[in-house]
Write an enzyme that holds these catalytic residues in place. Structure first.
Site, PDB file in Angstrom:
ATOM      1  CB  CYS A  73      -0.926   0.026   1.216  1.00 21.63           C
ATOM      2  SG  CYS A  73      -0.052   0.354   2.779  1.00 21.63           S
ATOM      3  CB  CYS A  90      -2.443   0.401   5.616  1.00 18.66           C
ATOM      4  SG  CYS A  90      -1.034  -0.513   6.263  1.00 18.66           S
ATOM      5  CB  ALA A 116     -15.425   8.811  -2.160  1.00 21.33           C
ATOM      6  CG  ASP A 127     -23.398  10.160   1.551  1.00 18.63           C
ATOM      7  OD1 ASP A 127     -24.346   9.377   1.698  1.00 18.63           O
ATOM      8  OD2 ASP A 127     -22.238   9.895   1.898  1.00 18.63           O
ATOM      9  CG  PHE A 133      -2.889 -10.791   7.231  1.00 17.46           C
ATOM     10  CD1 PHE A 133      -1.986 -10.153   8.067  1.00 17.46           C
ATOM     11  CD2 PHE A 133      -3.326 -10.111   6.108  1.00 17.46           C
ATOM     12  CE1 PHE A 133      -1.542  -8.868   7.799  1.00 17.46           C
ATOM     13  CE2 PHE A 133      -2.887  -8.832   5.822  1.00 17.46           C
ATOM     14  CZ  PHE A 133      -1.988  -8.198   6.668  1.00 17.46           C
ATOM     15  CB  SER A 156       3.623 -15.789  16.551  1.00 15.11           C
ATOM     16  OG  SER A 156       2.333 -15.267  16.376  1.00 15.11           O
ATOM     17  CB  VAL A 157       7.448 -19.544  15.907  1.00 18.98           C
ATOM     18  CG1 VAL A 157       6.749 -19.513  17.245  1.00 18.98           C
ATOM     19  CG2 VAL A 157       6.767 -20.522  14.958  1.00 18.98           C
ATOM     20  N   GLY A 158       8.067 -17.613  12.967  1.00 17.59           N
ATOM     21  CA  GLY A 158       8.927 -17.652  11.786  1.00 17.59           C
ATOM     22  C   GLY A 158      10.262 -16.978  12.004  1.00 17.59           C
ATOM     23  CD  GLU A 176      -0.418 -16.162  14.657  1.00 14.56           C
ATOM     24  OE1 GLU A 176      -1.403 -16.687  14.090  1.00 14.56           O
ATOM     25  OE2 GLU A 176       0.458 -16.827  15.262  1.00 14.56           O
TER      26      GLU A 176
END
Length: 1337
Positions: free
Chosen positions: A120, A152, A348, A370, A805, A1087-1089, A1268
């Site tokens: 992003c 993001c 927007a 709107d 994710f 979470s352990v990478g 996480e």
């Protein structure tokens, strides 16, 4: 394609370079042109429909009349290139690069850690760049507004805002009590009594290092374009494409002649409406008229009656015009302008506001637009013209509903709009409620206007319009007529509500659902208007009208988005640590600068390869059916289509025993891939896929958890953990309560869609596979199996992934199989990039959850027994569902020691797309459910929730229900610290006082503890390997099995290598993740990478350093380069493989015990919110998080993970809704229908503290995985909202035991805050109608 003779040459500039296109195609958008035509891949394709901001560029134009240059941001995915004639386009590459110089915007964003996955980031840079080109010293309001259209999924936005604050031309802190000090800098704000003497630091970057902004370095607007603008004012431009002709007339007369000749041709200015119809609806227009150069359509005139605004005026320009008018005119004249401004602030994003025109907004007449209701109640007038002459028509409800006698004729155009001045006795208000406060279509909007007889409160004229109720804007005209002549009082209000509800009909099956909520908003808005008018009358004549009751004043006004403030506190490194050792320092992301310059390469950024084909898939439109036939004959007739690939083309295994790559005889969900079309271009492939006809024989689907339970439809066996004696526990309890809860799923919504590029090498059946996966070896394995060859011939490569994710673990392997089979069949490279809607449909989501609880407790709040039944909706294949339900069962206790505890779980098999892994992996669902039954105990006993949590919380050495030992000391420390840091008790008292004073707005506060676990319950999942080379020049190349997903794993690996080899970071490079260098790599997840791969890198580096020690000892004063040359000359190997066997974990489900996880992570979050009882809207005021991170290898990375996870959790628990039809089709397939948190949703004050002086002896450098843990802490916002709702219900005498499901959306908040308005709305009996959507949890 030969260029038609009538085509003009399209001329525009990109980054200062002149573009000349003699055969411009009106159907090609700028994004495609940049990425494919110019190979400027810094501009990203995130959604393709203008909803995410990843494709943002800056457009610069020159107005030959005013002689001014205008810069504005734009979504390049919506901009036809033919609209760019005479403009200058700036992309992120043009702002700055590492090859030339980086811009201060790019530098500050990178140094402030404002990027994680980085996908992003170029869009963020361009939005800010466009703002600075117009406003070199913007206000904070302008900065946050500039980012309205940018999403993001990683960072939580806080560091992005922080980086841009440095450009603001105003103070950016609160300046406490006028002292010039910020509240965050108060003495004691960093260190509490428990950590005095600890080396704690705050702040993650040093603004003093920022280079100053230098406007003189920016691109100048090309003088050639100025000359062109002058010379071509009177020249019509025609661009003829393969299917569409684009005509840009030079005069109004010519436009009218063209409209007469082509009455069905749309008039396009910004392409934000027509473009979406073409992209989403497949609408094709043979002729498009583009009147952007016609001065009559851009006029701005002040008249005696009001403002006349040209129809081609952009909405951002309209905002600026109205702001100027409001500041320069008497207040009584600007009430309509103020109402429009209120809607424009949330309409927007800035990119769309900069493109969309007033005329386009009006004429497209969307029900949820709107501005139209405001213009209508304000009695605006449309100035029309055609070859037949001029006329005026009122912009009324009849026009907005498309009534023939009030509509525009086919040959007419809107030239301008008269927006009248308001009058002294006029009162005008606008309302909207959306799933997200900004950049989201309204659920319901409204505009209301009342005109009183002069000097009285007697209604002379009344106008009420609503959007979001039907297919068009609707009017309560009959109700208004009946109220004329009435006095503005409570009796009138009651009758008005009854009349409006009787007149405005909303079917119980209405598209969009939320029917009762939308009905409630009809009267809630009306009541707000009633109060606003009463307040206005009082101001107008204080002596004549009474004061509005103080407690009702809170119904006035809307929540305002304020720039967030924050503090990040972490432990400093040991003062004895060598200065060059980067471990423990907030080192910038290894690719941070490249993210900001657009130079970071993702899968689809790889340049086209000779002979490359594009692939599009044909998906099932049925949830459950037999495939009768596949007819691809029409697809082969589409120009450019090369082949159609089906299951019969797979040489080996078609997927796995659990899931097929291509459907064979039966489809088991909507979105299942049946076949694929390969063509010379992506557009041709998509057109070909649309032509494939599938004939089905439908079968009965199972869609919901309820249906699955009824049909005994499960995946795997029941998982159970039991502790103590559950029956004795219940028998000993003073009281027992039972309840249930539904938790909806969640879309991953990573910004980079799933992508794969397969390149056959041409010999020995070798293939290179470039994939956006978390699991390289699984891609290799499945592709080899599908092609019936050995894995050693498949090379999988991953440079980086734009967010994952968990959503890129399983499905990317099947996408790679499909592309590889196509490449094998055609012998050519194949690129398969999923469109956003396909990605969201096919990949699956976080598992929807349904839970039942029975809890026994004592009168003092101690819980003595809990019996839990948990179900998840797994979808149609096993995927990761069996492991998810295991984790749910194992983690159901969260932070609480329950002596008698039983939890059982099942994964339900349904005919929905298979749900998969998602950050937190079941714990966000089980944790929220656990806190729900703990809160229920607090409610039943009348005790404060924090007291019940405290007394039942683990402390000291303890064991889990599955008999794993752990030390809860740091859990208690986090709890105590968070209570103190957040000033919980004083703020709770303040919230209670606020609630006594305010009836229609309420505050709530909640503090939630967490016992999270890292890793997996099987040892082999934790193994990791690395390969480290040292070259003769002393440079180091590190490779490992982990994948860079935005979590900073590569950055941490560089830090590890730097420490272990004792060389500066500048010596070390990390290239890519590849199966050619590290085989059999496990999933980067859990979470352990970073720590497992870090152990492997550490091992390899230690091996190398040990080899070098004799050389170093001989020449201790030598340089690294000298030692390496000497080692090479002595034939010492400068390459080493490192390996980490993994943490030992296991779970014996027969015995219901095990050492299931390597270690535990503790944290506590406190959040405060304010809710609007009339609309269900809420504001996140403040969040404080205390986390047991132990020694952080990189505090900036870890804090970024916590903040990003927290905001993702806020989305999960409060706003992100997946909608599914009764036939099993998912509705929410893009940013237009599915809303993730945006800048407007982050807490105004957002603080993260690391617990000092804690260690994790089993992990590298005593660290803990933070990837996480933050997600669940978002539930503190859920329970803060619940606290506010409880205050509402207590005040109104409603039952205080109430059920809240997740997500806790505006709809649910409003409807549970029951009042006279919710009581008066019509209710529909379930079973008497077919609902638009169903609850699958």
């Amino acid at each position: 394609m030969a260029c038609p003779p009538q085509s003009d040459e399209l001329i525009f500039f990109v980054n200062g370079r002149k573009m000349m296109e003699s055969c411009a195609d009106p159907e090609e958008v700028l994004l495609s042109y940049l990425r494919k035509g110019l190979c400027l891949t810094g501009t990203k394709k995130g959604c393709g429909i203008g909803g995410c901001g990843a494709c943002t560029v800056m457009i610069s134009t020159y107005d030959p009349v005013s002689k001014k240059i205008l810069h504005y941001p734009a979504n390049s995915c919506l901009l036809p290139i033919c609209s760019l004639h005479g403009t200058a386009v700036t992309t992120v590459e043009g702002v700055g690069s590492t090859k030339t110089r980086i811009h201060p915007i790019q530098e500050r964003l990178a140094k402030c850690h404002g990027s994680q996955c980085g996908f992003c980031t170029p869009g963020m840079v361009m939005s800010m760049y466009a703002l600075l080109r117009n406003h070199p010293e913007p206000s904070m309001e302008q900065i946050t507004a500039a980012l309205d259209g940018n999403l993001c999924r990683c960072t939580g936005y806080r560091p992005i805002i922080e980086s841009y604050k440095s450009f603001a031309g105003e103070p950016t802190c609160c300046q406490l009590r006028g002292t010039g000090q910020c509240c965050l800098d108060q003495e004691g704000g960093v260190s509490s009594s428990s950590d005095r003497g600890d080396r704690m630091r705050s702040g993650l970057c040093n603004p003093e290092e920022f280079q100053p902004a230098d406007p003189s370095q920016e691109f100048i607007f090309p003088p050639e374009l100025m000359r062109m603008a002058q010379e071509q004012q009177g020249r019509t431009l025609v661009f003829q494409g393969e299917r569409t002709m684009w005509i840009s007339p030079a005069s109004l007369r010519e436009l009218l002649e063209l409209k007469t000749k082509y009455p069905k041709a749309p008039v396009v200015v910004g392409n934000t409406s027509v473009g979406l119809d073409m992209k989403i609806g497949g609408v094709h227009h043979p002729v498009i008229l583009h009147p952007d150069r016609i001065s009559e359509l851009r006029i701005v005139n002040n008249t005696n009656n009001g403002l006349v605004i040209g129809a081609a005026c952009r909405l951002a320009q309209l905002r600026d015009i109205l702001m100027k008018a409001v500041s320069g005119l008497p207040e009584e004249k600007t009430k309509i302008f103020c109402a429009l401004l209120q809607q424009l602030r949330t309409l927007a994003g800035e990119q769309i506001r900069s493109l969309a025109s007033l005329g386009g907004h009006i004429v497209s007449r969307g029900s949820t637009w709107d501005l139209n209701p405001v213009l209508a109640v304000g009695n605006s007038v449309l100035n029309l013209t055609s070859t037949d002459g001029k006329r005026q028509i009122p912009l009324t409800d009849d026009f907005l509903s498309g009534c023939k006698n009030a509509d525009i004729k086919p040959n007419e155009i809107i030239v301008s709009v008269l927006i009248p001045y308001s009058k002294k006795d006029d009162f005008v208000s606008a309302f909207r409620q959306a799933e997200r406060r900004k950049n989201a279509l309204s659920i319901v909007n409204s505009a209301m206007r009342v005109l009183f007889k002069p000097g009285t409160n007697v209604i002379m004229d009344l106008n009420i319009l609503y959007g979001g109720i039907g297919s068009t804007t609707v009017s309560a005209r009959k109700s208004c007529q009946k109220l004329v002549g009435r006095q503005w009082n409570e009796h009138m209000l009651g009758e008005a509500c009854r009349l409006v509800l009787g007149e405005i009909f909303l079917s119980p099956s209405a598209p969009g659902g939320k029917v009762e909520y939308r009905r409630a908003l009809l009267v809630s808005f009306l009541f707000k208007f009633y109060l606003q008018v009463l307040h206005g009358l009082k101001i107008l004549d204080p002596s004549k009208y009474p004061d509005l009751p103080k407690k009702y004043m809170s119904a006035l006004g809307n929540f305002e988005c304020r720039p967030p403030q924050g503090r990040q506190v972490y432990q400093d490194v040991d003062p004895e640590q060598p200065p060059q050792d980067p471990v423990g320092h907030p080192i910038m992301h290894q690719s941070g600068v490249k993210h900001a310059t657009g130079e970071a390469v993702y899968c689809d950024d790889m340049h086209p390869i000779d002979g490359e084909l594009s692939l599009a898939v044909v998906k099932s439109s049925k949830a459950h059916a037999k495939i009768v036939s596949i007819d691809a004959s029409e697809a082969f007739k589409v120009p450019g289509v090369v082949d159609v690939v089906t299951a019969s083309d797979v040489p080996g295994e078609n997927g796995t025993k659990n899931e097929k790559a291509f459907a064979e005889e039966e489809v088991i969900c909507v979105g299942q891939i049946i076949c694929a079309v390969v063509a010379e271009s992506d557009i041709q492939a998509k057109r070909g896929a649309e032509k494939v006809k599938i004939q089905y024989e439908e079968l009965e689907p199972i869609l919901t958890i309820e249906d699955a339970i009824k049909h005994n439809s499960y995946i795997g066996k029941e998982k159970k953990v039991e502790k103590g004696n559950i029956e004795k526990g219940f028998n000993s309890a003073d009281e027992i309560i039972e309840g249930e809860m539904h938790i909806g799923g969640q879309e991953h919504f990573y910004l980079e869609p799933n992508s794969v590029l397969v390149v056959p090498r041409g010999e020995d059946n070798e293939m290179d596979v470039y994939s956006s996966t978390q699991y390289s070896s699984n891609v290799q394995e499945l592709v080899a199996s599908a092609l019936d060859i050995q894995s050693n011939k498949i090379m999988c490569h991953i440079k980086r992934v734009g967010g994952a994710f968990g959503g890129k673990i399983t499905k990317p392997s099947y996408f790679a199989v499909i592309a590889a089979v196509a490449a094998n069949k055609t012998g050519r490279p194949v690129r398969f990039i999923l469109e956003r809607h396909d990605d969201m449909l096919i990949v699956g989501n976080r598992h929807p959850f349904f839970g039942k609880y029975k809890v026994g407790f004592m009168n003092d709040g101690r819980i003595v027994a809990a019996d839990i039944q948990a179900y998840i909706n797994a979808g149609c294949t096993p995927d990761e569902s069996e492991m998810v339900i295991e984790f749910i069962v194992l983690k159901m206790d969260n932070a609480y020691k329950i002596p008698n505890f039983r939890v059982r779980g099942r994964a339900c098999k349904t005919h929905l797309p298979s749900n998969t892994a998602f950050r937190g992996f079941g714990f966000p669902q089980s944790g929220l459910f656990a806190e729900t039954w703990v809160t229920a105990v607090a409610t039943q006993t009348g005790l404060p929730p924090e007291q019940v949590r405290d007394m039942n919380m683990y402390e000291g050495l303890n064991v889990t229900p599955f008999k794993e030992q752990f030390d809860a000391t740091n859990l208690r420390k986090c709890w105590t610290e968070c209570l103190e840091k957040s000033e919980y008790y004083s703020r709770k008292t303040a919230a209670e006082e606020f609630n006594k004073q305010n009836y229609w707005k309420k505050k709530g506060i909640a503090i939630i503890p967490m016992k999270f676990t890292a890793g997996f319950n099987k040892t082999f999942y934790h193994q990791a390997a690395a390969l480290v080379h040292i070259y003769k020049d002393g440079s180091v190349l590190v490779t490992h099995g982990g994948v860079e997903l935005g979590q900073g794993i590569h950055t941490k690996m560089l830090q590890v290598a730097s420490r272990e080899l004792k060389v500066p970071l500048s010596y070390i490079h990390l290239c890519e993740t590849s199966t050619t260098t590290v085989p059999n790599a496990l999933i980067t997840a859990g979470s352990v990478g970073s720590e497992t791969n870090g152990k492997a890198v550490q091992d390899a580096c230690q091996i190398l350093r040990k080899r070098l020690e004799p050389i170093i000892q001989k020449n201790p004063e030598g340089k690294w380069e000298d030692w390496i040359k000497e080692a090479f000359q002595e034939s010492i190997s400068l390459s080493a493989t490192g390996y980490f066997k993994g943490y030992v974990t296991y779970m014996n489900w027969e015995k219901e015990e095990g050492h299931a996880f390597p270690y535990f992570i503790f944290g506590v979050a406190c959040s405060e919110v304010e809710i609007d009882c009339l609309t269900g809207d809420h504001q996140n005021i403040r969040t404080d998080i205390v986390m047991d991170a132990c020694f952080s290898i990189n505090p900036a990375v870890d804090i970024g993970q916590i903040e990003g996870g927290f905001i993702q959790g806020v989305g999960l628990f409060t706003m992100e809704e997946i909608k599914v039809s009764p036939e099993g089709k998912q509705y929410t397939l893009g940013p237009d229908t599915y809303k993730i948190p945006a800048v407007c949703d982050i807490p105004e004050q957002f603080n993260v503290y690391f617990l000092p002086n804690t260690r994790n002896p089993i992990a590298i450098y005593s660290s803990k995985g933070m990837g996480e843990a933050g997600v669940f802490l978002g539930s503190s916002v859920f329970f803060a909202i619940r606290d506010a709702i409880a205050s509402v219900r207590k005040e109104r005498g409603l039952p205080e035991n109430f059920t809240l499901n997740s997500p806790l959306t505006t709809e649910q908040i409003r409807m549970v805050c029951a009042d006279d308005f919710t009581e008066m709305i019509p209710r529909d009996k379930p079973g008497t109608y077919k609902p638009w959507d169903i609850e699958v949890a």
